[in-house]
Write an enzyme that holds these catalytic residues in place. Structure first.
Site, PDB file in Angstrom:
ATOM      1  N   ASP A 175       0.872  -1.138  -0.053  1.00  0.00           N
ATOM      2  CA  ASP A 175       0.095   0.065  -0.104  1.00  0.00           C
ATOM      3  C   ASP A 175       1.155   1.181  -0.145  1.00  0.00           C
ATOM      4  OD1 ASP A 175       0.880   0.561   2.543  1.00  0.00           O
ATOM      5  OD2 ASP A 175      -1.307   0.453   3.184  1.00  0.00           O
ATOM      6  N   ASN A 183      -3.559  12.875   0.372  1.00  0.00           N
ATOM      7  CA  ASN A 183      -4.998  13.535   0.470  1.00  0.00           C
ATOM      8  C   ASN A 183      -5.252  14.741   0.922  1.00  0.00           C
ATOM      9  OD1 ASN A 183      -6.214  11.605  -1.591  1.00  0.00           O
ATOM     10  ND2 ASN A 183      -6.894  10.415   0.463  1.00  0.00           N
ATOM     11  N   HIS A 188      -8.105  15.052  -2.791  1.00  0.00           N
ATOM     12  CA  HIS A 188      -8.572  13.575  -3.265  1.00  0.00           C
ATOM     13  C   HIS A 188      -8.374  13.155  -4.598  1.00  0.00           C
ATOM     14  CE1 HIS A 188     -10.106  12.433   0.942  1.00  0.00           C
ATOM     15  NE2 HIS A 188     -10.379  13.528   0.864  1.00  0.00           N
ATOM     16  N   ASP A 192      -6.110  10.104  -6.088  1.00  0.00           N
ATOM     17  CA  ASP A 192      -6.629   9.152  -7.104  1.00  0.00           C
ATOM     18  C   ASP A 192      -5.403   9.129  -8.253  1.00  0.00           C
ATOM     19  OD1 ASP A 192      -8.968   9.062  -5.753  1.00  0.00           O
ATOM     20  OD2 ASP A 192     -10.317  10.115  -7.210  1.00  0.00           O
ATOM     21  N   GLU A 218      -5.973   2.171  -0.704  1.00  0.00           N
ATOM     22  CA  GLU A 218      -4.991   2.289  -1.117  1.00  0.00           C
ATOM     23  C   GLU A 218      -3.995   0.886  -1.104  1.00  0.00           C
ATOM     24  OE1 GLU A 218      -4.301   4.089   3.119  1.00  0.00           O
ATOM     25  OE2 GLU A 218      -5.888   3.659   1.381  1.00  0.00           O
TER      26      GLU A 218
END
Length: 308
Positions: A175, A183, A188, A192, A218
């Site tokens: 991750d 973020n 955000h 992404d 994630e």
């Protein structure tokens, strides 16, 4: 009208080809985000639609990343559909390219903010819709790789095959380090973009027989059939450096990020199952986090004589 050149040769005017006209209906299918509206089909029956989060919009997209009047869909005289961004904050994208105005083609992925739709058009809309729903059931719309559901089905099959044939099976769980901080600092949509960039880089390093999937949030997983622990560690270290080597570019701004990885292997364990392997790899992922992040931690007890 015909003309006669010197010498008496009759020249007829070149016929004008009729404008290509699409056949059948058109619609948008919601692919992301997950929720009760996932897979909803919006038939495009009118000449134009205002798209935005404003409740007065023709196509309401209730997401904070979507502007009140984000964009417009409209049909031209030939029946083709076009998309126009109306100075939205976060942009309108077609197949992940930011656009101002562009014509839509069957199968295009359209994104308003973080809401993703698939554009379907033509005489086979019904079959294309069912194909889109099937793809949605096994694929993560945002990253384009397989989702958790498909990952679990694949892993269970590979665990059973490894038990029958005595082959090693390795799982890499990974991750993004400090993803919440990304973020919080960049937004955000930037987060992404980091996940998409991660998926794109790693997907190029996956063999045909392997599986790369988004496990959730994630966190991602790589299933490596017929691969012992040493080979899994080499693979994990390779993709760790692949991510660390260069930043993700988001709206002209570099965002550096790293990943932590846990590696576990099943070897000649007839009683083990998919849940066992996931738990072991997750434990090593957490160990990598606690050890300082941006590192690979294997489950050393998985090394057995005769493998490697």
């Amino acid at each position: 009208m015909s003309t006669v050149r010197d010498g008496g040769t009759l020249i007829l005017p070149r016929p004008i080809a009729p404008a290509e006209k699409p056949v059948g209906e058109s619609c948008l299918v919601l692919l992301h985000p997950p929720g009760p509206d996932l897979g909803r089909r919006t038939a495009l029956e009118r000449a134009s639609y205002v798209v935005g989060r404003d409740t007065d919009a023709d196509l309401v997209v209730p997401r904070s990343s979507v502007s009140r009047q984000h964009g417009r869909l409209y049909r031209d005289d030939q029946g083709h559909w076009w998309i126009e961004d109306t100075r939205s904050t976060n942009g309108t994208f077609v197949n992940e390219k930011r656009v101002t105005t562009t014509r839509l083609v069957e199968g295009d992925l359209v994104r308003f903010g973080d809401a993703i739709y698939k554009f379907l058009s033509g005489s086979n809309v019904e079959s294309a819709y069912h194909e889109a729903i099937h793809t949605m059931a096994i694929q993560d719309a945002m990253t384009g790789i397989h989702n958790k559901r498909y990952f679990m089905e694949f892993l269970e099959r590979e665990v059973a095959a490894a038990g029958r044939h005595g082959h090693p099976l390795t799982l890499v769980m990974l991750d993004v380090d400090h993803f919440k901080k990304i973020n919080d600092q960049h937004g955000h949509l930037a987060g992404d973009a980091v996940l998409k960039e991660l998926a794109a880089r790693i997907r190029q390093r996956i063999r045909r027989e392997d599986l790369f999937a988004r496990y959730g949030g994630e966190e991602f997983a790589c299933v490596l059939p017929i691969t012992a622990l040493p080979g899994g560690v080499i693979f994990a270290e390779h993709i760790r450096t692949l991510i660390e080597d260069r930043p993700c570019q988001y709206e002209g701004q570099p965002i550096r990020f790293t990943i932590s990885l846990g590696v576990a292997t099943l070897q000649r364990e007839l009683e083990a199952d998919a849940t066992t392997l996931i738990r072991r790899a997750d434990e090593q992922l957490y160990a990598a986090k606690h050890a300082g992040r941006n590192r690979v931690v294997p489950r050393i007890s998985d090394v057995l004589p005769g493998f490697g």
